[in-house]
Write a protein that holds these residues in place. Structure first.
Motif, PDB file in Angstrom:
ATOM      1  N   UNK A  71       0.822  -1.204   0.000  1.00 54.67           N
ATOM      2  CA  UNK A  71       0.000   0.000   0.000  1.00 54.67           C
ATOM      3  C   UNK A  71       0.866   1.268   0.000  1.00 54.67           C
ATOM      4  N   UNK A  72       1.786   1.399  -0.965  1.00 58.71           N
ATOM      5  CA  UNK A  72       2.653   2.579  -0.992  1.00 58.71           C
ATOM      6  C   UNK A  72       1.865   3.810  -1.424  1.00 58.71           C
ATOM      7  N   UNK A  73       2.450   4.965  -1.226  1.00 56.34           N
ATOM      8  CA  UNK A  73       1.774   6.197  -1.651  1.00 56.34           C
ATOM      9  C   UNK A  73       1.884   6.402  -3.150  1.00 56.34           C
ATOM     10  N   UNK A  74       2.927   5.823  -3.779  1.00 57.05           N
ATOM     11  CA  UNK A  74       3.118   6.035  -5.210  1.00 57.05           C
ATOM     12  C   UNK A  74       3.929   4.897  -5.822  1.00 57.05           C
ATOM     13  N   UNK A  75       3.596   4.568  -7.076  1.00 55.29           N
ATOM     14  CA  UNK A  75       4.345   3.559  -7.828  1.00 55.29           C
ATOM     15  C   UNK A  75       4.465   4.026  -9.270  1.00 55.29           C
ATOM     16  N   UNK A  76       5.520   3.572  -9.940  1.00 56.12           N
ATOM     17  CA  UNK A  76       5.617   3.761 -11.389  1.00 56.12           C
ATOM     18  C   UNK A  76       5.536   2.386 -12.034  1.00 56.12           C
ATOM     19  N   UNK A  77       4.688   2.280 -13.065  1.00 55.22           N
ATOM     20  CA  UNK A  77       4.415   1.000 -13.714  1.00 55.22           C
ATOM     21  C   UNK A  77       4.450   1.173 -15.224  1.00 55.22           C
ATOM     22  N   UNK A  78       5.053   0.229 -15.901  1.00 52.42           N
ATOM     23  CA  UNK A  78       5.095   0.261 -17.357  1.00 52.42           C
ATOM     24  C   UNK A  78       3.755  -0.174 -17.929  1.00 52.42           C
ATOM     25  N   UNK A  79       3.164   0.677 -18.744  1.00 49.20           N
ATOM     26  CA  UNK A  79       1.911   0.307 -19.401  1.00 49.20           C
ATOM     27  C   UNK A  79       2.119  -0.936 -20.264  1.00 49.20           C
ATOM     28  N   UNK A  80       3.268  -0.999 -20.921  1.00 53.20           N
ATOM     29  CA  UNK A  80       3.563  -2.140 -21.798  1.00 53.20           C
ATOM     30  C   UNK A  80       3.618  -3.439 -21.006  1.00 53.20           C
ATOM     31  N   UNK A  81       4.260  -3.418 -19.833  1.00 53.66           N
ATOM     32  CA  UNK A  81       4.396  -4.625 -19.018  1.00 53.66           C
ATOM     33  C   UNK A  81       3.035  -5.177 -18.611  1.00 53.66           C
TER      34      UNK A  81
END
Length: 224
Positions: A71-81
């Motif tokens: 439950x982090x405050x923010x994440x970066x995620x690849x749309x492609x992945x």
């Protein structure tokens, strides 16, 4: 601690990634939690994002489970992945659950087609339009080559004009690309391994070489 160095260098936030002994993305939620707590203690007020793009051997299900656990405050995620392997209904539930839980998802996009795909997924209700955050990534293999930056950002502003966006870059022309993005009104994400190597404080700014030093020079903040 690198987070403290970044904060002292003027960073408003960090995006960090943990790797296991095989140099793959760590799925050890206990270790992630411990590092998050340590950063919060040593660098209070620093925006902290978990960098979960480029998943390699990790599956979308494993990434979603990690996020649900931490439950982090923010994440970066690849749309492609995520979009390449997960069903649209599952993705929609996940993205909307993150929004409801207050988890800021930054979508990492690598080309114009991914901007178009994201816009379509928003129109289709898979990805929430609210609080949309994007990270554009460009490769620049010649120094001072920023030719990809302006068209990329123009496409973004045409398709997703209200998005909060930043740019990251790699290659010999990375610093010039970051500077170009800043001049076009964007934020930037720097590689801390490039930024914090041999530390030297100049005029209150950690300017030691690599992306940060070059940006400091380009912005006229220091003569180093």
């Amino acid at each position: 601690m690198r987070a403290v160095d970044c904060q002292r260098a003027g960073a408003s936030g960090i995006s960090f990634r943990l790797r296991d002994g095989m140099a793959q993305l760590s799925l050890d939620s206990g270790l992630w939690q411990a590092i998050m707590m340590e950063i919060g203690y040593r660098a209070p007020g620093l925006y902290v994002q978990l960098s979960l793009e480029n998943m390699s051997r990790s599956s979308p299900d494993q990434i979603r489970l990690l996020i649900n656990t931490l439950r982090p405050s923010a994440v970066s995620l690849s749309l492609r992945d995520l979009a390449s392997t997960a069903h649209a209904d599952d993705l929609g539930y996940f993205y909307h659950a993150c929004l409801e839980a207050g988890i800021a998802v930054q979508h990492v996009l690598a080309d114009h087609d991914e901007i178009a795909k994201l816009a379509w997924m928003i129109d289709d209700g898979v990805i929430p339009e609210e609080e949309l955050k994007l990270l554009l990534h460009v490769d620049s293999w010649q120094r001072d080559d920023v030719s990809h930056v302006a068209p990329f950002i123009a496409r973004l502003k045409a398709d997703l004009p209200d998005a909060d966006w930043a740019l990251s870059a790699s290659g010999p022309g990375d610093s010039a690309c970051l500077y170009a993005a800043m001049m076009l009104g964007g934020k930037v994400r720097l590689d801390s391994q490039d930024v914090i190597d041999q530390q030297a404080e100049v005029d209150g700014i950690l300017a030691n070489g690599g992306q940060l030093r070059e940006l400091v020079q380009m912005l006229g903040l220091s003569s180093v």
